[in-house]
Design a protein around this motif. Sequence first.
Motif, PDB file in Angstrom:
ATOM      1  N   ALA A  66       5.678  -1.795  -0.576  1.00  7.84           N
ATOM      2  CA  ALA A  66       4.700  -0.973  -1.313  1.00  7.84           C
ATOM      3  C   ALA A  66       5.348   0.248  -1.952  1.00  7.84           C
ATOM      4  O   ALA A  66       4.670   1.185  -2.355  1.00  7.84           O
ATOM      5  CB  ALA A  66       3.572  -0.546  -0.369  1.00  7.84           C
TER       6      ALA A  66
ATOM      7  N   LEU B  62       2.904  -2.790  -7.516  1.00  9.98           N
ATOM      8  CA  LEU B  62       1.878  -3.221  -6.572  1.00  9.98           C
ATOM      9  C   LEU B  62       0.524  -3.318  -7.282  1.00  9.98           C
ATOM     10  O   LEU B  62      -0.228  -4.279  -7.104  1.00  9.98           O
ATOM     11  CB  LEU B  62       1.810  -2.194  -5.435  1.00  9.98           C
TER      12      LEU B  62
ATOM     13  N   LEU C  92      -0.638   1.378  -0.548  1.00  7.92           N
ATOM     14  CA  LEU C  92      -1.218   0.034  -0.483  1.00  7.92           C
ATOM     15  C   LEU C  92      -2.737   0.113  -0.321  1.00  7.92           C
ATOM     16  O   LEU C  92      -3.483  -0.564  -1.045  1.00  7.92           O
ATOM     17  CB  LEU C  92      -0.595  -0.759   0.679  1.00  7.92           C
TER      18      LEU C  92
END
Length: 303
Positions: free
Chosen positions: A111, A117, A145
């Motif tokens: 991440a 991402l 994340l």
Amino acid sequence: MTRLLSIGECMVELGQAGEGLLRKGFAGDTFNLAYYARLCGGDRLAVSYCTAVGTDRLSDEMIAFIAAQGIGTEAIARIDGRMPGLYMIHLDKGERSFSYWRNASAARLLAQDADRLRQVIEAAEILAFSGITLAILPPEDVETLLSELRRAKAMGKMVAFDPNIRPRLWDEAARMRETITAGARAATLLLPSFDDEASHFGDADIAATIARYQALGVATIVVKDGGAGVTLAEAGHPPRHVPATPVAQVVDTTSAGDSFNGAFLARLAGGATLDEAAAFAAKIAASVIGHPGALIPREALGI
Ligand code: ADP
């Protein structure tokens, strides 16, 4: 075509092959989920795996293995100087135990690149992650994340979270509970195992697990309870029970929960109801625990 992205760590698995020999494989909870989602999802479900690996040969082999299962590898980052995590399975009179070498694995950096991402999460309609995914990330990357997953939830995507609580991966129990709770807040579908929730959150019964997660705003909760089956809970409906599929002989419970999750998500993606998806997933999990290993071949699944 529906796209499912599973996010986490796939490791190199060294299993006993007899006479002191080791057999190399690849596995890990979120990868196992992707494997079973792929096998159960048919042509209308594209499954991809999001992790980070190195630029070494073992990482090349892992990517080739993932691709050979029909799982997309476009969301896998390559990081110079890092390698995949590894674990060894020990067998002692049929009992399995594990040694891990994963503290410096490449997956811990999955991440690190927030833009990348976001792109890979945006490209999928269904996201899956676990408490192990969160446990291996540095705290600031957990936030990266989870903020992307909260964004996905706000966009109406399905975000599935299995807390998969592994205290050995956390340095502090309080941080573990806080982070798992934050993970649940980002989810639309929760897939906890009652044993773990009772041990680490002190839930007296399945109703307590459901109440705790419903209070966090999770719309759908599927509490797994081994051979006792699952309890499905949706806001505004009374919870209902779906039995497990009886297994003549339990051979190896590795990946029972992961295969349940993968099969369940695959069926939901195909338009099944929660009850239909849970009954199907129970059959798949029963086949998986009736065979050795985390990833059993399609033929052994009876599909
Ligand atoms: P986890 O592996 O995540 O701890 P569980 O042990 O609850 O999850 O198992 C996941 C699923 O596997 C269950 O919901 C059930 O469908 C199936 N399962 C597990 N143990 C058994 C068993 N002894 N008999 C039949 N099915 C089982």
